[in-house]
Design an enzyme around this catalytic site. Structure first.
Site, PDB file in Angstrom:
ATOM      1  CB  SER A 300     -60.812  51.851 -25.612  1.00 38.76           C
ATOM      2  OG  SER A 300     -60.164  52.665 -26.544  1.00 38.76           O
ATOM      3  CG  ASP A 311     -48.471  41.364 -25.309  1.00 38.27           C
ATOM      4  OD1 ASP A 311     -49.083  40.459 -24.705  1.00 38.27           O
ATOM      5  OD2 ASP A 311     -48.805  41.781 -26.435  1.00 38.27           O
ATOM      6  CE  LYS A 325     -63.657  51.909 -29.527  1.00 35.49           C
ATOM      7  NZ  LYS A 325     -62.268  52.119 -29.970  1.00 35.49           N
TER       8      LYS A 325
END
Length: 456
Positions: A300, A311, A325
């Site tokens: 999470s 990224d 998740k």
């Protein structure tokens, strides 16, 4: 008291004696609820009422109507995803208590996988972690009571209890031929989400065990401590076995290491489920390399931070595949005492990746292993040969050339935590390379050069 919508993003599986889940309040939007009411299937509701009445009147044992209604709601929620649950008075109270301090438990995050109560991750410095419980362990029974066909709430109720009381878990573990018992003693599980230390001069280590409402503030304090002795040349950010927590806290943590840019965005069916979260300008480390450690217990909010730094090309992700998740839960109070925790959105990393049921793939895969260094033995070198020539530059060597992390400490780190050792080694190498690139190239005077010629 007006109804409020409580929005959380966590591992969103109920917690057993930890306080990783907290929430933020948002005003409820009544319009989606009104639309839902208009679309309620009257025939299906009549059929439900008939069944409810038949059970109430004819079942062999008398069941209070309120309890029977709880069963019905749980049955409806159980057919959704594993993170959507009905919170009765006790469960709702526990969710709220989990943000406010400490309480009795063993310190694990659990979920339900393939019908089994499964450990997502143990929490640092808790009875579960000290007993060696691992991510992926299956809890088969608690104090002799089978957990087969038990709900998450029921399993958690059995594991919670007063500090100092004993509890025995029967554990099934991959790679073990037989289940085994683990005896623990419940303890007050403290709310402490960060700790820090220097691995070597200029190379810091920051551990985040869970994301709470003020974790981003705790990270700021930890960075202040690490920077007291000067700028860092590298940082290990340890998110292993971190089950997640508050969305805003994960954004705040990523913000410390990003100089602006998107951190995460969410999408869902209702209007207020769509949101974008941006980092502000200013990188606390001024671009110093970061290695983020993850594993299967990283879920999470941990995956939000790892995904954003990956990224945005701000960090190297090392370790093993994360939990996967990628959903957001909203707590919808039905009264002051009961609520529904409902999955209302999915989140995406800056590049548009959904990690739902996939997880974050590390840039460098390093499995956790027990590593023991092999002594190389005594070997002869040039200096051992009779009549060898002395190094004419030996007297010019300074302490600057001495390693800042001695071999004994390095060996101990390798044996204690091979993943952390690999992360440290990578940062050390990058630091050495950066120092060399920033130093002037050698240009020795021709009169001082010594050319070695091989004999013909």
């Amino acid at each position: 008291m007006p109804t409020k919508r409580l929005r959380i993003i966590a591992s969103s599986l109920l917690l057993c004696g930890i306080s990783a889940v907290s929430f933020s309040e948002e005003p409820a939007n009544p319009e989606p609820q009104a639309e839902i009411k208009q679309e309620l299937p009257l025939e299906a509701l009549k059929r439900f009422a008939d069944v409810f009445n038949q059970i109430r009147q004819g079942y062999v044992k008398e069941i209070p109507q309120s309890e029977l209604m709880d069963y019905a709601i749980r049955g409806m929620m159980s057919n959704l995803d594993p993170h959507s649950v009905y919170l009765n008075k006790e469960a709702f109270s526990e969710l709220q208590d989990s943000t406010s301090g400490e309480f009795g438990g063993i310190g694990i995050e659990v979920g339900k996988e393939n019908g089994f109560i499964t450990i997502i991750s143990p929490i640092d410095d808790t009875p579960a972690a000290k007993a060696g419980l691992q991510s992926g362990d299956v809890i088969l029974s608690i104090d002799g009571e089978s957990m087969e066909n038990k709900t998450l709430s029921e399993a958690i109720d059995r594991m919670r209890g007063e500090a100092g009381t004993p509890i025995t878990l029967e554990i099934g573990r991959s790679g073990e031929s037989q289940p085994f018992d683990v005896d623990l003693e419940r303890a007050n599980i403290p709310v402490k989400s960060t700790r820090e230390r220097l691995l070597a001069p200029g190379i810091g280590y920051l551990r985040i065990s869970q994301f709470q409402r003020k974790t981003h503030e705790d990270v700021a304090k930890s960075l202040d401590k690490l920077l007291e002795s000067g700028e860092l040349s590298g940082l290990v950010l340890d998110l292993r076995n971190n089950p997640g927590g508050v969305l805003q806290a994960s954004v705040g943590v990523a913000d410390h290491f990003l100089d602006g840019g998107l951190v995460v965005y969410t999408e869902g069916r209702i209007d207020d489920a769509a949101a974008e979260y941006e980092a502000t300008e200013g990188d606390r480390l001024n671009g110093a390399p970061i290695v983020v450690l993850i594993n299967r217990g990283s879920a999470s909010a941990s995956e939000i931070v790892a995904g954003a730094l990956q990224d945005q090309k701000r960090a190297v992700i090392m370790g093993t595949q994360s939990f996967g998740k990628g959903s957001v839960q909203t707590v919808l109070p039905l009264s002051e005492e009961i609520a529904v925790k409902l999955t209302t959105a999915l989140y995406f990393t800056p590049s548009g990746r959904s990690i739902q049921a996939e997880g974050i793939t590390p840039d460098i895969n390093v499995e956790r292993a027990k590593v023991t260094a092999v002594a190389s033995g005594r070997r002869i070198s040039e200096a051992d040969l009779r009549g060898h020539l002395e190094n004419i530059q030996a007297e010019d060597k300074t302490e600057e050339n001495e390693p800042s992390f001695n071999a004994e400490e390095s060996l101990q780190l390798l044996e204690d935590d091979n993943q952390l050792f690999e992360a440290f080694t990578l940062l050390k190498g990058l630091s050495i390379l950066q120092q060399r690139l920033s130093s002037p190239a050698p240009n020795a005077d021709a009169t001082t050069r010594v050319t070695e010629q091989e004999p013909q």
